[in-house]
Design a protein around this motif. Structure first.
Motif, PDB file in Angstrom:
ATOM      1  N   GLY A  55       0.815  -1.213   0.000  1.00 26.16           N
ATOM      2  CA  GLY A  55       0.000   0.000   0.000  1.00 26.16           C
ATOM      3  C   GLY A  55       0.847   1.259   0.000  1.00 26.16           C
ATOM      4  O   GLY A  55       0.558   2.212  -0.735  1.00 26.16           O
ATOM      5  N   SER A  56       1.895   1.260   0.781  1.00 22.51           N
ATOM      6  CA  SER A  56       2.799   2.414   0.820  1.00 22.51           C
ATOM      7  C   SER A  56       3.494   2.620  -0.516  1.00 22.51           C
ATOM      8  O   SER A  56       3.699   3.759  -0.962  1.00 22.51           O
ATOM      9  CB  SER A  56       3.840   2.241   1.923  1.00 22.51           C
ATOM     10  N   PHE A  57       3.846   1.524  -1.174  1.00 22.88           N
ATOM     11  CA  PHE A  57       4.500   1.611  -2.476  1.00 22.88           C
ATOM     12  C   PHE A  57       3.574   2.271  -3.505  1.00 22.88           C
ATOM     13  O   PHE A  57       3.972   3.186  -4.224  1.00 22.88           O
ATOM     14  CB  PHE A  57       4.924   0.216  -2.950  1.00 22.88           C
ATOM     15  N   PHE A  58       2.321   1.816  -3.554  1.00 22.67           N
ATOM     16  CA  PHE A  58       1.368   2.410  -4.499  1.00 22.67           C
ATOM     17  C   PHE A  58       1.065   3.864  -4.137  1.00 22.67           C
ATOM     18  O   PHE A  58       0.894   4.710  -5.016  1.00 22.67           O
ATOM     19  CB  PHE A  58       0.082   1.590  -4.579  1.00 22.67           C
ATOM     20  N   GLN A  63       2.025   9.774  -5.224  1.00 18.45           N
ATOM     21  CA  GLN A  63       2.626  11.033  -4.799  1.00 18.45           C
ATOM     22  C   GLN A  63       3.660  11.535  -5.816  1.00 18.45           C
ATOM     23  O   GLN A  63       3.734  12.742  -6.083  1.00 18.45           O
ATOM     24  CB  GLN A  63       3.283  10.873  -3.419  1.00 18.45           C
ATOM     25  N   VAL A  64       4.429  10.630  -6.382  1.00 16.88           N
ATOM     26  CA  VAL A  64       5.412  11.026  -7.402  1.00 16.88           C
ATOM     27  C   VAL A  64       4.691  11.576  -8.633  1.00 16.88           C
ATOM     28  O   VAL A  64       5.089  12.603  -9.199  1.00 16.88           O
ATOM     29  CB  VAL A  64       6.333   9.841  -7.767  1.00 16.88           C
ATOM     30  N   LEU A  65       3.621  10.926  -9.064  1.00 18.90           N
ATOM     31  CA  LEU A  65       2.861  11.408 -10.218  1.00 18.90           C
ATOM     32  C   LEU A  65       2.284  12.806  -9.944  1.00 18.90           C
ATOM     33  O   LEU A  65       2.345  13.688 -10.811  1.00 18.90           O
ATOM     34  CB  LEU A  65       1.739  10.432 -10.564  1.00 18.90           C
ATOM     35  N   ILE A  66       1.736  13.003  -8.750  1.00 17.77           N
ATOM     36  CA  ILE A  66       1.173  14.317  -8.400  1.00 17.77           C
ATOM     37  C   ILE A  66       2.268  15.366  -8.393  1.00 17.77           C
ATOM     38  O   ILE A  66       2.093  16.484  -8.900  1.00 17.77           O
ATOM     39  CB  ILE A  66       0.460  14.238  -7.031  1.00 17.77           C
ATOM     40  N   THR A  67       3.422  15.060  -7.822  1.00 18.72           N
ATOM     41  CA  THR A  67       4.531  16.008  -7.764  1.00 18.72           C
ATOM     42  C   THR A  67       5.047  16.340  -9.156  1.00 18.72           C
ATOM     43  O   THR A  67       5.301  17.515  -9.468  1.00 18.72           O
ATOM     44  CB  THR A  67       5.685  15.431  -6.906  1.00 18.72           C
ATOM     45  N   MET A  68       5.166  15.334 -10.008  1.00 18.25           N
ATOM     46  CA  MET A  68       5.634  15.574 -11.383  1.00 18.25           C
ATOM     47  C   MET A  68       4.670  16.480 -12.138  1.00 18.25           C
ATOM     48  O   MET A  68       5.090  17.375 -12.897  1.00 18.25           O
ATOM     49  CB  MET A  68       5.812  14.254 -12.123  1.00 18.25           C
TER      50      MET A  68
END
Length: 71
Positions: A55-58, A63-68
């Protein structure tokens, strides 16, 4: 037919593209049902710590997609 890394990448991209097209075509309800179903299937056979890790991995991917996209 030639084989190798390039064919694998082309195949992988095609499969991912088809999957993402399917995901983006879903209604909000269908999207939620798909997410719940995938989560239940992934959790089978995992203990609590493994479920937390997956769950943390997904969550991190999201979060990376949102930041990008915010850049």
């Amino acid at each position: 037919m030639a084989t190798g890394p390039n064919n694998f990448l082309c195949f992988t991209f095609k499969v991912f593209k088809e999957f993402s097209d399917w995901i983006f075509s879903l209604s909000g309800l269908d999207y939620t049902i798909a997410a719940v179903t995938i989560a239940i299937l992934l959790s089978k056979g995992l203990d609590v710590n493994e479920q937390n890790s997956v769950g943390s991995f997904f969550f991190l991917i999201g979060q990376v997609l949102i930041t990008m996209n915010a850049q």
